[in-house]
Scaffold this motif. Structure first.
Motif, mmCIF file in Angstrom:
data_model
loop_
_atom_site.group_PDB
_atom_site.id
_atom_site.type_symbol
_atom_site.label_atom_id
_atom_site.label_comp_id
_atom_site.label_asym_id
_atom_site.label_seq_id
_atom_site.Cartn_x
_atom_site.Cartn_y
_atom_site.Cartn_z
ATOM 1 N N ALA A 62 0.828 -1.207 0.000
ATOM 2 C CA ALA A 62 0.000 0.000 0.000
ATOM 3 C C ALA A 62 0.862 1.256 0.000
ATOM 4 N N ARG A 63 2.054 1.194 0.630
ATOM 5 C CA ARG A 63 2.966 2.351 0.632
ATOM 6 C C ARG A 63 3.423 2.711 -0.778
ATOM 7 N N VAL A 64 3.521 1.693 -1.639
ATOM 8 C CA VAL A 64 4.033 1.912 -2.985
ATOM 9 C C VAL A 64 3.135 2.851 -3.779
ATOM 10 N N THR A 65 1.827 2.767 -3.566
ATOM 11 C CA THR A 65 0.875 3.499 -4.405
ATOM 12 C C THR A 65 0.329 4.752 -3.737
ATOM 13 N N ALA A 66 0.841 5.144 -2.590
ATOM 14 C CA ALA A 66 0.353 6.362 -1.939
ATOM 15 C C ALA A 66 0.692 7.571 -2.803
ATOM 16 N N PRO A 67 -0.303 8.348 -3.287
ATOM 17 C CA PRO A 67 -0.004 9.509 -4.137
ATOM 18 C C PRO A 67 0.806 10.546 -3.363
ATOM 19 N N PRO A 68 1.699 11.269 -4.010
ATOM 20 C CA PRO A 68 2.467 12.305 -3.327
ATOM 21 C C PRO A 68 1.558 13.351 -2.695
ATOM 22 N N GLU A 69 1.986 13.897 -1.548
ATOM 23 C CA GLU A 69 1.165 14.873 -0.846
ATOM 24 C C GLU A 69 0.967 16.144 -1.664
ATOM 25 N N ASP A 70 1.908 16.456 -2.551
ATOM 26 C CA ASP A 70 1.787 17.675 -3.353
ATOM 27 C C ASP A 70 0.991 17.442 -4.640
ATOM 28 N N LEU A 71 0.283 16.308 -4.710
ATOM 29 C CA LEU A 71 -0.534 15.996 -5.879
ATOM 30 C C LEU A 71 -1.971 15.777 -5.401
ATOM 31 N N PRO A 72 -2.711 16.874 -5.114
ATOM 32 C CA PRO A 72 -4.063 16.735 -4.556
ATOM 33 C C PRO A 72 -5.010 16.070 -5.543
ATOM 34 N N LEU A 73 -5.969 15.330 -5.008
ATOM 35 C CA LEU A 73 -6.941 14.625 -5.830
ATOM 36 C C LEU A 73 -8.218 15.449 -5.951
ATOM 37 N N GLY A 74 -8.967 15.203 -7.008
ATOM 38 C CA GLY A 74 -10.205 15.938 -7.248
ATOM 39 C C GLY A 74 -11.274 15.020 -7.803
ATOM 40 N N THR A 75 -12.000 15.517 -8.796
ATOM 41 C CA THR A 75 -13.100 14.775 -9.407
ATOM 42 C C THR A 75 -12.726 14.375 -10.824
ATOM 43 N N SER A 76 -13.077 13.147 -11.201
ATOM 44 C CA SER A 76 -12.744 12.628 -12.520
ATOM 45 C C SER A 76 -13.995 12.489 -13.376
ATOM 46 N N HIS A 77 -13.819 12.628 -14.702
ATOM 47 C CA HIS A 77 -14.895 12.349 -15.643
ATOM 48 C C HIS A 77 -15.007 10.860 -15.960
ATOM 49 N N VAL A 78 -14.041 10.082 -15.493
ATOM 50 C CA VAL A 78 -14.058 8.639 -15.730
ATOM 51 C C VAL A 78 -14.889 7.973 -14.643
ATOM 52 N N PRO A 79 -15.878 7.155 -14.997
ATOM 53 C CA PRO A 79 -16.706 6.505 -13.972
ATOM 54 C C PRO A 79 -15.910 5.496 -13.158
ATOM 55 N N ALA A 80 -16.511 5.050 -12.066
ATOM 56 C CA ALA A 80 -15.829 4.103 -11.187
ATOM 57 C C ALA A 80 -15.509 2.803 -11.910
ATOM 58 N N HIS A 81 -16.352 2.414 -12.852
ATOM 59 C CA HIS A 81 -16.118 1.181 -13.621
ATOM 60 C C HIS A 81 -16.411 1.451 -15.087
ATOM 61 N N LEU A 82 -15.366 1.566 -15.879
ATOM 62 C CA LEU A 82 -15.484 1.783 -17.323
ATOM 63 C C LEU A 82 -15.014 0.540 -18.048
ATOM 64 N N ASP A 83 -15.826 0.076 -18.996
ATOM 65 C CA ASP A 83 -15.465 -1.086 -19.807
ATOM 66 C C ASP A 83 -15.520 -0.658 -21.264
ATOM 67 N N VAL A 84 -14.385 -0.731 -21.969
ATOM 68 C CA VAL A 84 -14.286 -0.158 -23.305
ATOM 69 C C VAL A 84 -13.497 -1.094 -24.217
ATOM 70 N N PRO A 85 -13.831 -1.159 -25.516
ATOM 71 C CA PRO A 85 -13.008 -1.952 -26.439
ATOM 72 C C PRO A 85 -11.568 -1.454 -26.438
ATOM 73 N N TYR A 86 -10.626 -2.369 -26.393
ATOM 74 C CA TYR A 86 -9.220 -1.978 -26.323
ATOM 75 C C TYR A 86 -8.813 -1.165 -27.546
ATOM 76 N N ALA A 87 -9.266 -1.568 -28.724
ATOM 77 C CA ALA A 87 -8.887 -0.859 -29.948
ATOM 78 C C ALA A 87 -9.361 0.582 -29.907
ATOM 79 N N LEU A 88 -10.543 0.819 -29.334
ATOM 80 C CA LEU A 88 -11.060 2.180 -29.230
ATOM 81 C C LEU A 88 -10.223 3.000 -28.255
#
Length: 315
Positions: A167-193
Protein backbone atom coordinates in the motif's frame (compact mmCIF):
# COMPACT_ATOMS: atom_id res chain seq x y z
CA UNK A 1 0.98 -24.85 -5.05
CA UNK A 2 2.42 -21.88 -3.21
CA UNK A 3 -0.33 -19.67 -1.80
CA UNK A 4 0.29 -16.15 -0.56
CA UNK A 5 -2.78 -14.67 1.08
CA UNK A 6 -2.47 -10.90 0.73
CA UNK A 7 -6.09 -10.19 1.64
CA UNK A 8 -6.47 -11.69 5.13
CA UNK A 9 -5.47 -9.43 8.03
CA UNK A 10 -2.19 -10.62 9.59
CA UNK A 11 -2.24 -12.24 13.05
CA UNK A 12 -1.54 -9.99 16.03
CA UNK A 13 2.23 -9.42 16.41
CA UNK A 14 3.96 -10.89 19.44
CA UNK A 15 5.82 -7.63 20.06
CA UNK A 16 5.89 -4.02 18.87
CA UNK A 17 9.09 -4.67 16.90
CA UNK A 18 7.56 -7.65 15.10
CA UNK A 19 4.80 -5.38 13.75
CA UNK A 20 7.27 -3.07 12.01
CA UNK A 21 9.31 -3.37 8.87
CA UNK A 22 13.02 -2.71 9.38
CA UNK A 23 14.11 0.16 7.13
CA UNK A 24 17.53 1.45 6.30
CA UNK A 25 18.70 4.23 3.97
CA UNK A 26 21.82 3.34 2.01
CA UNK A 27 23.68 5.24 -0.66
CA UNK A 28 24.56 3.34 -3.83
CA UNK A 29 28.23 2.91 -2.76
CA UNK A 30 27.07 1.61 0.64
CA UNK A 31 24.62 -0.76 -1.01
CA UNK A 32 27.33 -2.08 -3.32
CA UNK A 33 29.66 -2.60 -0.38
CA UNK A 34 27.03 -4.46 1.62
CA UNK A 35 26.37 -6.67 -1.41
CA UNK A 36 30.09 -7.47 -1.55
CA UNK A 37 30.06 -8.39 2.14
CA UNK A 38 27.04 -10.62 1.50
CA UNK A 39 29.19 -12.87 -0.67
CA UNK A 40 28.98 -10.78 -3.82
CA UNK A 41 25.18 -10.92 -3.94
CA UNK A 42 23.84 -9.43 -7.19
CA UNK A 43 21.57 -6.41 -6.89
CA UNK A 44 18.18 -6.44 -8.68
CA UNK A 45 19.06 -3.69 -11.15
CA UNK A 46 21.74 -2.90 -13.72
CA UNK A 47 24.59 -0.80 -12.35
CA UNK A 48 26.20 1.93 -14.46
CA UNK A 49 29.18 0.75 -16.44
CA UNK A 50 32.61 1.44 -14.98
CA UNK A 51 33.70 0.74 -11.42
CA UNK A 52 33.06 4.33 -10.35
CA UNK A 53 29.64 4.54 -11.96
CA UNK A 54 30.89 6.62 -14.88
CA UNK A 55 29.44 6.24 -18.34
CA UNK A 56 31.64 4.03 -20.46
CA UNK A 57 33.41 6.10 -23.13
CA UNK A 58 32.75 3.28 -25.57
CA UNK A 59 29.01 3.45 -24.99
CA UNK A 60 26.60 5.20 -27.33
CA UNK A 61 26.54 8.29 -25.08
CA UNK A 62 30.33 8.41 -25.08
CA UNK A 63 30.48 8.27 -28.89
CA UNK A 64 27.78 10.87 -29.50
CA UNK A 65 29.07 13.48 -27.05
CA UNK A 66 27.08 15.69 -24.71
CA UNK A 67 23.50 14.76 -25.44
CA UNK A 68 20.83 15.46 -22.84
CA UNK A 69 21.14 11.89 -21.60
CA UNK A 70 24.90 12.05 -21.30
CA UNK A 71 24.69 15.36 -19.42
CA UNK A 72 22.32 13.73 -16.93
CA UNK A 73 24.67 10.75 -16.67
CA UNK A 74 27.53 13.14 -15.93
CA UNK A 75 25.52 14.89 -13.20
CA UNK A 76 24.64 11.51 -11.71
CA UNK A 77 28.29 10.43 -11.72
CA UNK A 78 29.36 13.71 -10.14
CA UNK A 79 26.79 13.25 -7.38
CA UNK A 80 28.11 9.75 -6.63
CA UNK A 81 31.67 11.06 -6.41
CA UNK A 82 30.66 13.51 -3.66
CA UNK A 83 29.66 10.66 -1.36
CA UNK A 84 31.96 9.50 1.42
CA UNK A 85 33.81 6.20 1.46
CA UNK A 86 31.21 3.47 2.10
CA UNK A 87 33.39 1.50 4.51
CA UNK A 88 33.82 4.62 6.64
CA UNK A 89 30.14 5.55 6.67
CA UNK A 90 28.95 1.98 7.29
CA UNK A 91 31.34 1.63 10.26
CA UNK A 92 30.30 4.99 11.66
CA UNK A 93 26.67 3.89 11.52
CA UNK A 94 27.49 0.57 13.21
CA UNK A 95 26.43 -1.46 10.19
CA UNK A 96 29.90 -2.90 9.67
CA UNK A 97 32.30 -3.92 12.44
CA UNK A 98 35.44 -6.02 12.62
CA UNK A 99 33.13 -9.03 12.90
CA UNK A 100 31.50 -8.21 9.56
CA UNK A 101 28.31 -6.58 8.33
CA UNK A 102 25.07 -6.40 10.28
CA UNK A 103 23.36 -9.83 9.92
CA UNK A 104 19.95 -8.29 9.23
CA UNK A 105 21.29 -6.16 6.40
CA UNK A 106 23.25 -9.06 4.91
CA UNK A 107 20.19 -11.29 5.13
CA UNK A 108 18.01 -8.72 3.38
CA UNK A 109 20.51 -8.27 0.55
CA UNK A 110 20.84 -12.04 0.29
CA UNK A 111 17.08 -12.42 -0.01
CA UNK A 112 17.04 -9.82 -2.79
CA UNK A 113 19.44 -12.09 -4.69
CA UNK A 114 17.80 -15.47 -3.99
CA UNK A 115 14.00 -15.07 -3.93
CA UNK A 116 11.19 -17.41 -4.80
CA UNK A 117 8.90 -14.63 -6.04
CA UNK A 118 9.93 -11.27 -7.48
CA UNK A 119 8.03 -8.03 -8.03
CA UNK A 120 9.54 -5.23 -10.12
CA UNK A 121 7.57 -2.04 -9.46
CA UNK A 122 7.69 1.18 -11.46
CA UNK A 123 5.57 4.11 -10.21
CA UNK A 124 5.36 7.61 -11.67
CA UNK A 125 3.14 10.24 -10.07
CA UNK A 126 3.51 13.88 -11.00
CA UNK A 127 7.21 14.70 -11.06
CA UNK A 128 8.11 11.72 -8.86
CA UNK A 129 9.26 8.36 -10.17
CA UNK A 130 10.04 5.45 -7.89
CA UNK A 131 11.47 2.07 -8.74
CA UNK A 132 11.12 -0.72 -6.22
CA UNK A 133 12.02 -4.38 -6.08
CA UNK A 134 10.19 -6.73 -3.69
CA UNK A 135 11.59 -10.22 -3.20
CA UNK A 136 9.87 -13.02 -1.28
CA UNK A 137 11.00 -16.41 -0.07
CA UNK A 138 9.65 -18.51 2.78
CA UNK A 139 8.15 -16.26 5.41
CA UNK A 140 10.19 -13.16 4.63
CA UNK A 141 10.18 -10.28 2.17
CA UNK A 142 12.97 -7.84 1.33
CA UNK A 143 12.44 -4.65 -0.65
CA UNK A 144 14.69 -2.07 -2.24
CA UNK A 145 13.44 1.26 -3.59
CA UNK A 146 14.82 4.51 -4.94
CA UNK A 147 13.66 7.70 -6.62
CA UNK A 148 17.07 8.97 -7.74
CA UNK A 149 19.41 5.98 -8.07
CA UNK A 150 21.68 7.48 -5.39
CA UNK A 151 19.89 6.85 -2.10
CA UNK A 152 18.03 3.56 -1.60
CA UNK A 153 15.64 2.33 1.07
CA UNK A 154 16.36 -1.26 2.07
CA UNK A 155 13.61 -2.93 4.09
CA UNK A 156 12.88 -6.40 5.33
CA UNK A 157 9.77 -7.71 7.07
CA UNK A 158 7.62 -10.82 7.68
CA UNK A 159 5.36 -11.81 4.79
CA UNK A 160 2.37 -10.94 6.99
CA UNK A 161 3.33 -7.28 6.61
CA UNK A 162 3.56 -7.37 2.82
CA UNK A 163 0.04 -5.99 2.37
CA UNK A 164 0.94 -2.84 4.29
CA UNK A 165 4.21 -2.38 2.41
CA UNK A 166 2.47 -2.74 -0.96
CA UNK A 167 0.00 0.00 0.00
CA UNK A 168 2.97 2.35 0.63
CA UNK A 169 4.03 1.91 -2.98
CA UNK A 170 0.88 3.50 -4.40
CA UNK A 171 0.35 6.36 -1.94
CA UNK A 172 0.00 9.51 -4.14
CA UNK A 173 2.47 12.30 -3.33
CA UNK A 174 1.16 14.87 -0.85
CA UNK A 175 1.79 17.68 -3.35
CA UNK A 176 -0.53 16.00 -5.88
CA UNK A 177 -4.06 16.73 -4.56
CA UNK A 178 -6.94 14.62 -5.83
CA UNK A 179 -10.21 15.94 -7.25
CA UNK A 180 -13.10 14.77 -9.41
CA UNK A 181 -12.74 12.63 -12.52
CA UNK A 182 -14.90 12.35 -15.64
CA UNK A 183 -14.06 8.64 -15.73
CA UNK A 184 -16.71 6.50 -13.97
CA UNK A 185 -15.83 4.10 -11.19
CA UNK A 186 -16.12 1.18 -13.62
CA UNK A 187 -15.48 1.78 -17.32
CA UNK A 188 -15.46 -1.09 -19.81
CA UNK A 189 -14.29 -0.16 -23.30
CA UNK A 190 -13.01 -1.95 -26.44
CA UNK A 191 -9.22 -1.98 -26.32
CA UNK A 192 -8.89 -0.86 -29.95
CA UNK A 193 -11.06 2.18 -29.23
CA UNK A 194 -9.13 3.17 -26.11
CA UNK A 195 -5.85 2.77 -27.98
CA UNK A 196 -6.91 4.70 -31.08
CA UNK A 197 -8.39 7.56 -29.02
CA UNK A 198 -5.13 7.85 -27.12
CA UNK A 199 -3.15 7.98 -30.36
CA UNK A 200 -5.45 10.65 -31.80
CA UNK A 201 -5.12 12.83 -28.69
CA UNK A 202 -1.34 12.44 -28.59
CA UNK A 203 -1.23 13.53 -32.25
CA UNK A 204 -3.32 16.62 -31.60
CA UNK A 205 -6.29 15.23 -33.55
CA UNK A 206 -9.04 15.43 -30.93
CA UNK A 207 -11.46 16.08 -33.84
CA UNK A 208 -11.11 12.40 -34.78
CA UNK A 209 -12.30 11.09 -31.40
CA UNK A 210 -16.08 11.35 -32.15
CA UNK A 211 -15.51 9.51 -35.43
CA UNK A 212 -13.57 6.75 -33.69
CA UNK A 213 -16.30 6.34 -31.07
CA UNK A 214 -19.06 6.21 -33.70
CA UNK A 215 -17.18 3.62 -35.76
CA UNK A 216 -16.19 1.45 -32.80
CA UNK A 217 -17.19 -2.18 -33.14
CA UNK A 218 -18.03 -2.59 -29.44
CA UNK A 219 -20.12 -0.90 -26.77
CA UNK A 220 -18.77 1.42 -24.07
CA UNK A 221 -20.08 0.65 -20.57
CA UNK A 222 -20.01 3.16 -17.71
CA UNK A 223 -20.89 1.57 -14.37
CA UNK A 224 -22.75 -1.14 -16.29
CA UNK A 225 -24.70 1.31 -18.44
CA UNK A 226 -24.16 1.50 -22.20
CA UNK A 227 -23.17 4.99 -23.33
CA UNK A 228 -22.43 6.58 -26.69
CA UNK A 229 -22.15 9.87 -28.52
CA UNK A 230 -20.71 12.88 -26.71
CA UNK A 231 -20.80 11.12 -23.33
CA UNK A 232 -18.64 8.25 -24.60
CA UNK A 233 -16.27 10.73 -26.26
CA UNK A 234 -15.79 12.62 -22.98
CA UNK A 235 -15.35 9.50 -20.87
CA UNK A 236 -12.89 7.67 -23.13
CA UNK A 237 -10.92 10.86 -23.76
CA UNK A 238 -10.67 11.53 -20.01
CA UNK A 239 -8.79 8.25 -19.51
CA UNK A 240 -5.95 9.82 -21.50
CA UNK A 241 -6.25 13.55 -20.76
CA UNK A 242 -6.54 13.14 -16.98
CA UNK A 243 -3.46 10.96 -16.68
CA UNK A 244 -1.25 12.14 -13.79
CA UNK A 245 0.79 9.01 -13.28
CA UNK A 246 1.00 5.29 -13.79
CA UNK A 247 2.16 2.12 -12.09
CA UNK A 248 3.30 -1.19 -13.49
CA UNK A 249 4.23 -4.29 -11.55
CA UNK A 250 5.91 -7.29 -13.14
CA UNK A 251 5.55 -10.45 -11.06
CA UNK A 252 7.48 -13.66 -11.64
CA UNK A 253 8.59 -16.84 -9.93
CA UNK A 254 12.37 -16.95 -10.23
CA UNK A 255 13.30 -20.15 -8.47
CA UNK A 256 15.46 -22.65 -10.39
CA UNK A 257 12.65 -25.16 -10.63
CA UNK A 258 10.26 -22.75 -12.33
CA UNK A 259 9.79 -21.90 -15.98
CA UNK A 260 9.67 -18.12 -16.02
CA UNK A 261 6.14 -16.77 -16.31
CA UNK A 262 5.44 -13.08 -15.88
CA UNK A 263 2.24 -11.48 -14.65
CA UNK A 264 1.43 -7.79 -14.93
CA UNK A 265 -0.59 -5.35 -12.85
CA UNK A 266 -1.15 -1.90 -14.41
CA UNK A 267 -2.76 1.15 -12.82
CA UNK A 268 -3.21 4.72 -14.06
CA UNK A 269 -3.47 7.78 -11.82
CA UNK A 270 -6.38 10.03 -12.85
CA UNK A 271 -7.80 13.16 -11.22
CA UNK A 272 -9.61 11.22 -8.49
CA UNK A 273 -6.88 8.67 -7.80
CA UNK A 274 -5.83 5.26 -9.05
CA UNK A 275 -7.71 3.17 -11.62
CA UNK A 276 -6.71 -0.38 -12.52
CA UNK A 277 -6.35 -1.45 -16.15
CA UNK A 278 -7.46 -5.03 -16.73
CA UNK A 279 -7.56 -6.52 -20.25
CA UNK A 280 -10.02 -9.28 -21.14
CA UNK A 281 -11.54 -10.80 -24.25
CA UNK A 282 -15.22 -11.27 -25.06
CA UNK A 283 -16.32 -10.78 -28.65
CA UNK A 284 -13.44 -8.32 -28.97
CA UNK A 285 -10.47 -7.39 -26.83
CA UNK A 286 -11.61 -5.06 -24.05
CA UNK A 287 -10.11 -3.25 -21.08
CA UNK A 288 -11.75 -2.49 -17.74
CA UNK A 289 -10.75 0.78 -16.07
CA UNK A 290 -11.80 0.46 -12.41
CA UNK A 291 -11.41 2.90 -9.51
CA UNK A 292 -9.15 1.41 -6.82
CA UNK A 293 -7.55 2.48 -3.55
CA UNK A 294 -3.90 1.90 -2.54
CA UNK A 295 -5.07 -0.80 -0.11
CA UNK A 296 -6.56 -2.70 -3.06
CA UNK A 297 -3.15 -3.45 -4.58
CA UNK A 298 -2.66 -6.63 -2.56
CA UNK A 299 -6.08 -7.92 -3.68
CA UNK A 300 -5.27 -7.15 -7.33
CA UNK A 301 -1.85 -8.75 -7.04
CA UNK A 302 -2.86 -11.99 -5.32
CA UNK A 303 -4.36 -13.74 -8.39
CA UNK A 304 -1.41 -12.60 -10.52
CA UNK A 305 1.01 -14.23 -8.08
CA UNK A 306 -1.10 -17.39 -8.11
CA UNK A 307 -0.83 -17.50 -11.93
CA UNK A 308 2.95 -17.23 -12.04
CA UNK A 309 3.74 -19.76 -9.31
CA UNK A 310 4.30 -23.42 -10.16
CA UNK A 311 2.62 -26.18 -8.13
CA UNK A 312 5.12 -28.18 -6.10
CA UNK A 313 3.99 -31.50 -7.61
CA UNK A 314 4.71 -30.21 -11.13
CA UNK A 315 8.21 -28.87 -10.39
Amino acid sequence: MVTIDLTTPPPPPTSFIDAMARRLALTLPELRRVAELAGGAPLPFDLPSGTDGAVDAGSLSGRLGQSRGSVEDSAYTDALRTLHDPDETLRRRGLVTDAGADPGVVGAVGLLATPRLALDIDVAAGATQVKAWHRHSGGAVASLSTCDGIVFELAWFPVDQWTTELARVTAPPEDLPLGTSHVPAHLDVPYALADSVGEALRSGRSDLVPVLVDQSGGVVLADGREIGGAEAVDVVSAVHTEGRGRMRILAAEVSERATTSVGVVSWVLLRDGWHSLTPRHDDVARVAVVRVDPDDLATELAPVLAQVTVPEDLA
